[in-house]
Design an enzyme around this catalytic site. Structure first.
Site, mmCIF file in Angstrom:
data_model
loop_
_atom_site.group_PDB
_atom_site.id
_atom_site.type_symbol
_atom_site.label_atom_id
_atom_site.label_comp_id
_atom_site.label_asym_id
_atom_site.label_seq_id
_atom_site.Cartn_x
_atom_site.Cartn_y
_atom_site.Cartn_z
ATOM 1 N N GLU A 172 62.629 35.707 -18.352
ATOM 2 C CA GLU A 172 62.406 34.875 -19.544
ATOM 3 C C GLU A 172 60.988 35.062 -20.080
ATOM 4 O O GLU A 172 60.770 35.097 -21.295
ATOM 5 C CB GLU A 172 62.679 33.408 -19.192
ATOM 6 C CG GLU A 172 64.164 33.179 -18.885
ATOM 7 C CD GLU A 172 64.438 31.837 -18.230
ATOM 8 O OE1 GLU A 172 63.887 31.594 -17.127
ATOM 9 O OE2 GLU A 172 65.186 31.038 -18.791
ATOM 10 N N ALA A 174 60.648 31.212 -11.804
ATOM 11 C CA ALA A 174 59.897 29.972 -11.660
ATOM 12 C C ALA A 174 59.725 29.720 -10.164
ATOM 13 O O ALA A 174 60.538 30.179 -9.357
ATOM 14 C CB ALA A 174 60.665 28.836 -12.311
ATOM 15 N N GLY A 206 62.778 33.001 -14.493
ATOM 16 C CA GLY A 206 61.639 32.804 -15.385
ATOM 17 C C GLY A 206 60.851 34.089 -15.630
ATOM 18 O O GLY A 206 60.195 34.228 -16.665
ATOM 19 N N GLU A 220 69.519 31.982 -11.717
ATOM 20 C CA GLU A 220 69.439 30.524 -11.534
ATOM 21 C C GLU A 220 70.753 29.925 -11.042
ATOM 22 O O GLU A 220 70.772 28.952 -10.300
ATOM 23 C CB GLU A 220 69.032 29.850 -12.862
ATOM 24 C CG GLU A 220 67.594 30.106 -13.279
ATOM 25 C CD GLU A 220 67.394 31.378 -14.098
ATOM 26 O OE1 GLU A 220 68.312 32.225 -14.144
ATOM 27 O OE2 GLU A 220 66.305 31.515 -14.675
HETATM 28 N N1 CAA Z 1 59.728 30.940 -6.067
HETATM 29 C C1 CAA Z 1 58.967 30.721 -4.994
HETATM 30 N N2 CAA Z 1 58.715 31.649 -4.060
HETATM 31 C C2 CAA Z 1 59.303 32.851 -4.228
HETATM 32 C C3 CAA Z 1 60.115 33.146 -5.327
HETATM 33 C C4 CAA Z 1 60.322 32.128 -6.293
HETATM 34 N N3 CAA Z 1 61.048 32.323 -7.399
HETATM 35 N N4 CAA Z 1 60.560 34.425 -5.212
HETATM 36 C C5 CAA Z 1 60.031 34.916 -4.069
HETATM 37 N N5 CAA Z 1 59.262 33.963 -3.476
HETATM 38 C C6 CAA Z 1 58.522 34.055 -2.228
HETATM 39 C C7 CAA Z 1 59.452 34.041 -1.028
HETATM 40 O O1 CAA Z 1 59.792 32.701 -0.693
HETATM 41 C C8 CAA Z 1 58.613 34.718 0.026
HETATM 42 O O2 CAA Z 1 57.668 33.799 0.504
HETATM 43 P P1 CAA Z 1 57.469 33.605 2.130
HETATM 44 O O3 CAA Z 1 56.909 34.930 2.567
HETATM 45 O O4 CAA Z 1 56.490 32.468 2.215
HETATM 46 O O5 CAA Z 1 58.811 33.345 2.687
HETATM 47 C C9 CAA Z 1 57.839 35.761 -0.788
HETATM 48 O O6 CAA Z 1 57.888 35.330 -2.147
HETATM 49 C C10 CAA Z 1 58.477 37.145 -0.714
HETATM 50 O O7 CAA Z 1 59.823 37.018 -1.094
HETATM 51 P P2 CAA Z 1 61.040 37.570 -0.201
HETATM 52 O O8 CAA Z 1 60.683 37.556 1.253
HETATM 53 O O9 CAA Z 1 62.273 36.825 -0.603
HETATM 54 O O10 CAA Z 1 61.079 39.101 -0.724
HETATM 55 P P3 CAA Z 1 62.330 40.082 -0.723
HETATM 56 O O11 CAA Z 1 61.773 41.410 -1.080
HETATM 57 O O12 CAA Z 1 63.122 39.950 0.524
HETATM 58 O O13 CAA Z 1 63.279 39.553 -1.926
HETATM 59 C C11 CAA Z 1 63.734 38.735 -4.147
HETATM 60 C C12 CAA Z 1 62.847 39.629 -3.255
HETATM 61 C C13 CAA Z 1 65.167 39.299 -4.199
HETATM 62 C C14 CAA Z 1 63.125 38.737 -5.552
HETATM 63 C C15 CAA Z 1 63.769 37.300 -3.568
HETATM 64 O O14 CAA Z 1 62.436 36.885 -3.314
HETATM 65 C C16 CAA Z 1 64.414 36.296 -4.461
HETATM 66 O O15 CAA Z 1 65.628 36.238 -4.564
HETATM 67 N N6 CAA Z 1 63.594 35.429 -5.129
HETATM 68 C C17 CAA Z 1 64.083 34.370 -5.962
HETATM 69 C C18 CAA Z 1 64.635 34.882 -7.278
HETATM 70 C C19 CAA Z 1 65.164 33.732 -8.097
HETATM 71 O O16 CAA Z 1 66.125 33.072 -7.734
HETATM 72 N N7 CAA Z 1 64.525 33.486 -9.256
HETATM 73 C C20 CAA Z 1 64.908 32.415 -10.162
HETATM 74 C C21 CAA Z 1 64.049 31.213 -9.931
HETATM 75 S S1 CAA Z 1 64.599 29.789 -10.828
HETATM 76 C C22 CAA Z 1 64.006 30.021 -12.367
HETATM 77 O O17 CAA Z 1 63.345 30.977 -12.690
HETATM 78 C C23 CAA Z 1 64.383 28.908 -13.332
HETATM 79 C C24 CAA Z 1 64.148 29.242 -14.767
HETATM 80 O O18 CAA Z 1 65.049 29.299 -15.597
HETATM 81 C C25 CAA Z 1 62.834 29.445 -15.280
#
Ligand code: CAA
Length: 257
Positions: free
Chosen positions: A111, A65, A108, A131
């Site tokens: 999911e 998400a 998400g 999460e």
């Molecule tokens: N939401 C918003 N933006 C996101 C995102 C997310 N879930 N995942 C990645 N992005 C964005 C980053 O902020 C970044 O944007 P900027 O360039 O503007 O900074 C861009 O995408 C590229 O991401 P990274 O620079 O972080 O890329 P990476 O290769 O270094 O890392 C990753 C990849 C490990 C997937 C890392 O992006 C990450 O940990 N993302 C979040 C994963 C996460 O926590 N997901 C769960 C979300 S909560 C949820 O889903 C609730 C639910 O139950 C539905």
């Protein structure tokens, strides 16, 4: 108006939806949900489509998400809008949907893949429910669908530690139906969808409905439901064609009626 967060194409009776927010690793925001729901509803209503493939990019199916969109929400607002309830539209799609997953399928994203009917993963795929690392828990079905898919122990491991699971482990524990080399992912998923779409549409839709029922009801109720749907298929032209073709030793030509 053309969607901004995804691309859609059709290939015969197969529809392909490609999530396309590369700047955010396909993070799932409200605009993407609205566009995805609209596309799925349109294909569900289109008799020329028999199966749908949902995919992302090489790097990410979806990284979860959209954290930036939700970080400032408050409890009352989230409750009143029933935040995430709209994702029920995706799971409510009646035609078979295959998730073709490469790269990250996190939160998400994992999911969303689990809302599809089965997952074909590239060997590059990484699944997880991180999460907990954000101070929350899964909210789009992760604790429920993952537990049904892989059992309590592994679901607890993933939801409590937030660790990622490689494609091979995901296949071993039953989350994923098949793992293929990344370069073959889309072709494999489309081929599977073409196969499904070549069969009788009422039969494939009823097969989906019956398998999904297994998560909802007791074994006896599920068996009864399956049998009633099975009986109903004898009212279709396609049953006459399918069985007639077998007996006559020819290929069936289903008309989806
Ligand atoms: N939401 C918003 N933006 C996101 C995102 C997310 N879930 N995942 C990645 N992005 C964005 C980053 O902020 C970044 O944007 P900027 O360039 O503007 O900074 C861009 O995408 C590229 O991401 P990274 O620079 O972080 O890329 P990476 O290769 O270094 O890392 C990753 C990849 C490990 C997937 C890392 O992006 C990450 O940990 N993302 C979040 C994963 C996460 O926590 N997901 C769960 C979300 S909560 C949820 O889903 C609730 C639910 O139950 C539905």
């Amino acid at each position: 108006m053309a969607p901004k967060t995804l691309k859609t194409e059709t290939n015969g009776r197969v529809a392909i939806i490609t999530l396309n927010r590369p700047e955010a690793l396909n993070a799932l925001n409200s605009e993407l949900l609205a566009e995805l729901s609209e596309a799925l509803k349109r294909y569900d209503a289109d008799e020329k489509i028999g199966a749908i493939v949902l995919t992302g990019s090489e790097k990410a199916f979806a990284a979860g998400a959209d954290i930036k969109e939700m970080q400032n929400k408050d409890y009352v607002g989230a409750y009143l809008e029933d935040f995430f309830a709209g994702w029920g539209d995706v799971a409510a799609t009646r035609k078979p949907v295959i998730a073709a997953v490469a790269g990250y399928a996190l939160g998400g994203g994992c999911e969303l893949a689990m809302m599809c009917d089965f997952i074909i993963a590239a060997d590059s795929a990484k699944f997880g429910q991180p999460e907990i690392t954000l101070g929350v828990i899964p909210g789009m079905g992760g604790t429920q669908r993952l537990t049904r898919a892989v059992g309590k122990s592994k679901a607890m491991d993933l939801c409590l530690t937030g660790r990622m699971m490689e494609a091979e482990e995901a296949e071993r524990c039953g989350l994923v139906a098949r793992v293929v080399p990344a370069a073959e992912l889309k072709a494999t998923a489309v081929k599977a969808a073409e196969k499904i779409a070549s069969f009788s549409l009422p039969a494939t839709m009823m097969a989906k409905e019956a398998v999904n029922r297994a998560d909802e009801v007791t074994l006896n109720e599920g068996l009864r439901f399956e049998r009633r749907l099975f009986h109903s298929l004898f009212a279709t032209e396609d049953q006459k064609e399918g069985m007639g073709a077998f007996v006559e030793k020819r290929k069936a030509q289903f008309r989806h009626r």
